[in-house]
Scaffold this active site. Sequence first.
Site, short mmCIF file in Angstrom:
data_model
loop_
_atom_site.label_atom_id
_atom_site.label_comp_id
_atom_site.label_asym_id
_atom_site.label_seq_id
_atom_site.Cartn_x
_atom_site.Cartn_y
_atom_site.Cartn_z
N ARG A 26 35.31 2.62 64.58
CA ARG A 26 35.79 3.31 65.78
C ARG A 26 34.76 3.44 66.87
O ARG A 26 35.07 3.80 68.00
CB ARG A 26 36.26 4.72 65.40
CG ARG A 26 37.57 4.68 64.72
CD ARG A 26 37.94 6.02 64.24
NE ARG A 26 38.54 5.86 62.94
CZ ARG A 26 39.04 6.84 62.22
NH1 ARG A 26 38.98 8.07 62.66
NH2 ARG A 26 39.57 6.58 61.07
N GLU A 55 33.05 5.06 53.57
CA GLU A 55 33.92 4.28 54.45
C GLU A 55 33.39 4.41 55.87
O GLU A 55 33.46 5.49 56.46
CB GLU A 55 35.37 4.76 54.38
CG GLU A 55 36.28 3.96 55.32
CD GLU A 55 37.68 4.54 55.47
OE1 GLU A 55 38.19 5.16 54.51
OE2 GLU A 55 38.25 4.37 56.56
N LYS A 99 46.39 3.38 51.63
CA LYS A 99 45.98 4.64 52.24
C LYS A 99 47.27 5.31 52.73
O LYS A 99 48.08 4.65 53.39
CB LYS A 99 45.04 4.33 53.41
CG LYS A 99 44.71 5.48 54.32
CD LYS A 99 43.65 5.05 55.33
CE LYS A 99 43.32 6.19 56.30
NZ LYS A 99 42.07 5.95 57.03
N THR A 102 39.09 1.50 59.51
CA THR A 102 39.69 1.27 60.83
C THR A 102 39.63 -0.22 61.21
O THR A 102 39.33 -0.57 62.36
CB THR A 102 39.06 2.15 61.93
OG1 THR A 102 38.77 3.45 61.41
CG2 THR A 102 40.01 2.34 63.10
C1 3PG Z 1 40.97 8.63 58.92
O1 3PG Z 1 41.10 7.77 59.73
O2 3PG Z 1 40.86 8.34 57.73
C2 3PG Z 1 41.11 10.02 59.37
O3 3PG Z 1 40.79 10.13 60.71
C3 3PG Z 1 40.39 11.02 58.57
O4 3PG Z 1 41.13 12.16 58.78
P1 3PG Z 1 40.43 13.59 58.79
O5 3PG Z 1 39.46 13.55 59.91
O6 3PG Z 1 41.58 14.54 59.00
O7 3PG Z 1 39.78 13.74 57.45
#
Ligand code: 3PG
Length: 214
Positions: A47, A43, A131, A71
């Site tokens: 960002r 994924e 999600k 995102t």
């Molecule tokens: C995401 O957007 O999926 C999260 O920022 C991932 O979260 P983590 O960094 O706590 O794994």
Amino acid sequence: MDEAAVIARLKACGVVPVVVIEDASLAVDLARALVAGGIDIVEVTLRRPAGLAALAAIARDVPEALAVAGTVVTPAQVQQVKDAGAQAVVSPGFSEAVDEALKAAGLPWLPGVATASDCMRAVGAGRLTCKFFPAEQAGGVSAIKALSGPFPQLQFCPTGGVGLNNLADYLALKQVICVGGSWLVPADAVANRDWARVTQLAKEASERVKALRG
Ligand code: 3PG
């Protein structure tokens, strides 16, 4: 690839690495390092400015990995990630505008949900695989169990605060198809091109999933 096939891939892998990448030229090696460790899903989040080019590079050069755009928060980004070759899309939340854009684009989508109201909107739009974000902060395993009362038709990919230490708790739930997290792709490992470390983290995760599933 249709939604059922994407969900089958997510289930089979069990873990979705969430990638925040600063330099698109590292994307192909990064994806190959994950695949070498048994994780064939990436994924790539939008960002950072490099996200879209990184996604396109993986979709083009690493066909053995499922290229997922993460995102995605605006309808305009939907066309961009489709053009980049994304096979599925993940968002941190739910919006009708993004839902419609993805239906028009014909791409599978995991919207983010964290509350009962989010779940109502997702179910209303026919989005039954979501999600659960931010998983730990939004109540973790017990929140998923509670949401599954009124929404038994939903299945989840919990993400946010998930790691090797707690992924078993999530994967033990029948409504959890996979977990997501950034722990497989530490920023310093990527910046230093430490692909052996990424492969090792992927291997640990994929072996843990296999062991849990017997
Ligand atoms: C995401 O957007 O999926 C999260 O920022 C991932 O979260 P983590 O960094 O706590 O794994």
